[in-house]
Design a protein around this motif. Structure first.
Motif, PDB file in Angstrom:
ATOM      1  N   ASP A  59       0.811  -1.276  -0.061  1.00 32.28           N
ATOM      2  CA  ASP A  59       0.114  -0.040   0.039  1.00 32.28           C
ATOM      3  C   ASP A  59       0.803   1.296   0.069  1.00 32.28           C
ATOM      4  O   ASP A  59       1.215   1.757   1.105  1.00 32.28           O
ATOM      5  CB  ASP A  59      -0.960   0.102   1.197  1.00 32.28           C
ATOM      6  CG  ASP A  59      -1.982   0.861   1.097  1.00 32.28           C
ATOM      7  OD1 ASP A  59      -2.198   1.832   0.128  1.00 32.28           O
ATOM      8  OD2 ASP A  59      -2.895   0.965   2.036  1.00 32.28           O
ATOM      9  N   ALA A  60       1.254   1.610  -1.175  1.00 32.28           N
ATOM     10  CA  ALA A  60       2.294   2.564  -1.310  1.00 32.28           C
ATOM     11  C   ALA A  60       1.706   4.009  -0.752  1.00 32.28           C
ATOM     12  O   ALA A  60       2.425   4.858  -0.283  1.00 32.28           O
ATOM     13  CB  ALA A  60       2.661   2.902  -2.860  1.00 32.28           C
ATOM     14  N   TRP A  61       0.348   4.293  -1.051  1.00 31.80           N
ATOM     15  CA  TRP A  61      -0.225   5.501  -0.423  1.00 31.80           C
ATOM     16  C   TRP A  61      -0.222   5.410   1.169  1.00 31.80           C
ATOM     17  O   TRP A  61       0.018   6.731   1.649  1.00 31.80           O
ATOM     18  CB  TRP A  61      -1.623   5.516  -0.885  1.00 31.80           C
ATOM     19  CG  TRP A  61      -2.454   6.843  -0.390  1.00 31.80           C
ATOM     20  CD1 TRP A  61      -2.245   7.898  -1.053  1.00 31.80           C
ATOM     21  CD2 TRP A  61      -3.031   7.032   0.764  1.00 31.80           C
ATOM     22  NE1 TRP A  61      -3.261   9.062  -0.263  1.00 31.80           N
ATOM     23  CE2 TRP A  61      -3.591   8.531   0.832  1.00 31.80           C
ATOM     24  CE3 TRP A  61      -3.424   6.298   1.799  1.00 31.80           C
ATOM     25  CZ2 TRP A  61      -4.339   8.849   1.786  1.00 31.80           C
ATOM     26  CZ3 TRP A  61      -4.186   6.539   2.919  1.00 31.80           C
ATOM     27  CH2 TRP A  61      -4.607   7.983   2.994  1.00 31.80           C
TER      28      TRP A  61
ATOM     29  N   ALA B 251       1.901   8.639   3.047  1.00 26.12           N
ATOM     30  CA  ALA B 251       1.004   9.528   3.797  1.00 26.12           C
ATOM     31  C   ALA B 251       1.555   9.379   5.351  1.00 26.12           C
ATOM     32  O   ALA B 251       1.551  10.471   5.899  1.00 26.12           O
ATOM     33  CB  ALA B 251      -0.245   9.041   3.912  1.00 26.12           C
ATOM     34  N   LEU B 252       1.901   8.022   5.771  1.00 30.25           N
ATOM     35  CA  LEU B 252       2.445   7.966   7.257  1.00 30.25           C
ATOM     36  C   LEU B 252       3.947   8.707   7.252  1.00 30.25           C
ATOM     37  O   LEU B 252       4.234   9.340   8.239  1.00 30.25           O
ATOM     38  CB  LEU B 252       2.560   6.620   7.543  1.00 30.25           C
ATOM     39  CG  LEU B 252       1.141   5.944   7.833  1.00 30.25           C
ATOM     40  CD1 LEU B 252       1.325   4.383   8.167  1.00 30.25           C
ATOM     41  CD2 LEU B 252       0.635   6.521   9.249  1.00 30.25           C
ATOM     42  N   LEU B 253       4.508   8.419   6.321  1.00 31.28           N
ATOM     43  CA  LEU B 253       6.014   9.025   6.051  1.00 31.28           C
ATOM     44  C   LEU B 253       5.883  10.631   6.175  1.00 31.28           C
ATOM     45  O   LEU B 253       6.822  11.433   6.864  1.00 31.28           O
ATOM     46  CB  LEU B 253       6.845   8.983   4.689  1.00 31.28           C
ATOM     47  CG  LEU B 253       7.360   7.234   4.906  1.00 31.28           C
ATOM     48  CD1 LEU B 253       8.061   6.916   3.817  1.00 31.28           C
ATOM     49  CD2 LEU B 253       8.428   7.188   6.275  1.00 31.28           C
ATOM     50  N   ALA B 254       4.758  11.144   5.488  1.00 30.33           N
ATOM     51  CA  ALA B 254       4.558  12.556   5.496  1.00 30.33           C
ATOM     52  C   ALA B 254       3.977  13.047   6.939  1.00 30.33           C
ATOM     53  O   ALA B 254       4.606  14.302   7.371  1.00 30.33           O
ATOM     54  CB  ALA B 254       3.607  12.817   4.433  1.00 30.33           C
ATOM     55  N   VAL B 255       3.240  12.441   7.495  1.00 30.21           N
ATOM     56  CA  VAL B 255       2.807  12.771   9.028  1.00 30.21           C
ATOM     57  C   VAL B 255       4.014  12.654   9.976  1.00 30.21           C
ATOM     58  O   VAL B 255       4.174  13.849  10.593  1.00 30.21           O
ATOM     59  CB  VAL B 255       1.710  11.733   9.539  1.00 30.21           C
ATOM     60  CG1 VAL B 255       1.423  11.975  10.814  1.00 30.21           C
ATOM     61  CG2 VAL B 255       0.399  12.101   8.762  1.00 30.21           C
TER      62      VAL B 255
ATOM     63  N   THR C 283      -1.755  10.266  12.120  1.00 29.77           N
ATOM     64  CA  THR C 283      -1.865   8.734  12.074  1.00 29.77           C
ATOM     65  C   THR C 283      -3.179   8.347  12.082  1.00 29.77           C
ATOM     66  O   THR C 283      -3.544   7.455  11.118  1.00 29.77           O
ATOM     67  CB  THR C 283      -1.022   8.096  13.418  1.00 29.77           C
ATOM     68  OG1 THR C 283       0.363   8.725  13.003  1.00 29.77           O
ATOM     69  CG2 THR C 283      -1.026   6.794  12.793  1.00 29.77           C
ATOM     70  N   LEU C 284      -3.991   8.795  12.845  1.00 26.42           N
ATOM     71  CA  LEU C 284      -5.532   8.289  12.810  1.00 26.42           C
ATOM     72  C   LEU C 284      -6.152   8.712  11.814  1.00 26.42           C
ATOM     73  O   LEU C 284      -6.912   7.912  11.253  1.00 26.42           O
ATOM     74  CB  LEU C 284      -6.113   8.859  14.297  1.00 26.42           C
ATOM     75  CG  LEU C 284      -5.668   8.118  15.697  1.00 26.42           C
ATOM     76  CD1 LEU C 284      -6.298   8.834  16.764  1.00 26.42           C
ATOM     77  CD2 LEU C 284      -5.793   6.611  15.509  1.00 26.42           C
ATOM     78  N   ALA C 285      -6.013   9.876  11.315  1.00 27.10           N
ATOM     79  CA  ALA C 285      -6.670  10.437  10.112  1.00 27.10           C
ATOM     80  C   ALA C 285      -6.181   9.561   8.750  1.00 27.10           C
ATOM     81  O   ALA C 285      -7.054   8.886   7.861  1.00 27.10           O
ATOM     82  CB  ALA C 285      -6.303  11.625   9.804  1.00 27.10           C
ATOM     83  N   VAL C 286      -4.872   9.141   8.672  1.00 23.68           N
ATOM     84  CA  VAL C 286      -4.475   8.224   7.508  1.00 23.68           C
ATOM     85  C   VAL C 286      -5.062   7.007   7.614  1.00 23.68           C
ATOM     86  O   VAL C 286      -5.325   6.273   6.797  1.00 23.68           O
ATOM     87  CB  VAL C 286      -2.956   8.206   7.344  1.00 23.68           C
ATOM     88  CG1 VAL C 286      -2.497   7.288   6.397  1.00 23.68           C
ATOM     89  CG2 VAL C 286      -2.281   9.616   7.306  1.00 23.68           C
ATOM     90  N   LEU C 287      -5.090   6.356   8.895  1.00 18.40           N
ATOM     91  CA  LEU C 287      -5.535   4.890   8.976  1.00 18.40           C
ATOM     92  C   LEU C 287      -7.160   4.891   8.642  1.00 18.40           C
ATOM     93  O   LEU C 287      -7.420   3.997   7.830  1.00 18.40           O
ATOM     94  CB  LEU C 287      -5.316   4.661  10.460  1.00 18.40           C
ATOM     95  CG  LEU C 287      -5.912   3.329  10.837  1.00 18.40           C
ATOM     96  CD1 LEU C 287      -5.218   2.285  10.096  1.00 18.40           C
ATOM     97  CD2 LEU C 287      -5.769   2.953  12.227  1.00 18.40           C
TER      98      LEU C 287
END
Length: 102
Positions: free
Chosen positions: A27-29, A33-37, A63-67
């Motif tokens: 899951d590249a996205w 996204a987690l690396l950006a957060v 992290t919760l928003a990305v999840l």
């Protein structure tokens, strides 16, 4: 005997590394996204002199928003299970005026 145990440990570590790599590449996205957060929270603390508590709050919320976004996206892509009705209102038929007055 010692060689056998080292081979087992080596193959176990290799299998673990392959699985971990596969989780992040699958899951590249999500990974980006987690690396950006994490990068954003670290930059806020390091460069903007934000308090660590604010950085931790941003990290937690991000992290919760990305999840949440990832789970909702995966649920929308997956076919519905036969035993689960994900949108019950879609299968409801509108009631006619005659049956509503009874």
């Amino acid at each position: 005997m010692r060689r056998l145990s080292s081979l087992i440990i080596t193959s176990l570590l290799k299998a673990i590394a392959v699985e971990l790599f596969g989780m992040f590449v699958a899951d590249a996205w999500l990974t980006l996204a987690l690396l950006a957060v994490v990068g954003g929270a670290a930059a806020a603390i390091g460069y903007l002199s934000a308090p660590p508590l604010a950085g931790g709050a941003a990290l937690t919320a991000g992290t919760l928003a990305v999840l949440l976004i990832s789970v909702r996206s995966a649920a929308a892509k997956s076919p519905d299970d036969p035993g689960r009705q994900s949108r019950p209102w879609k299968s409801m038929k509108p009631r006619s005026a005659a049956s509503a007055s009874r």
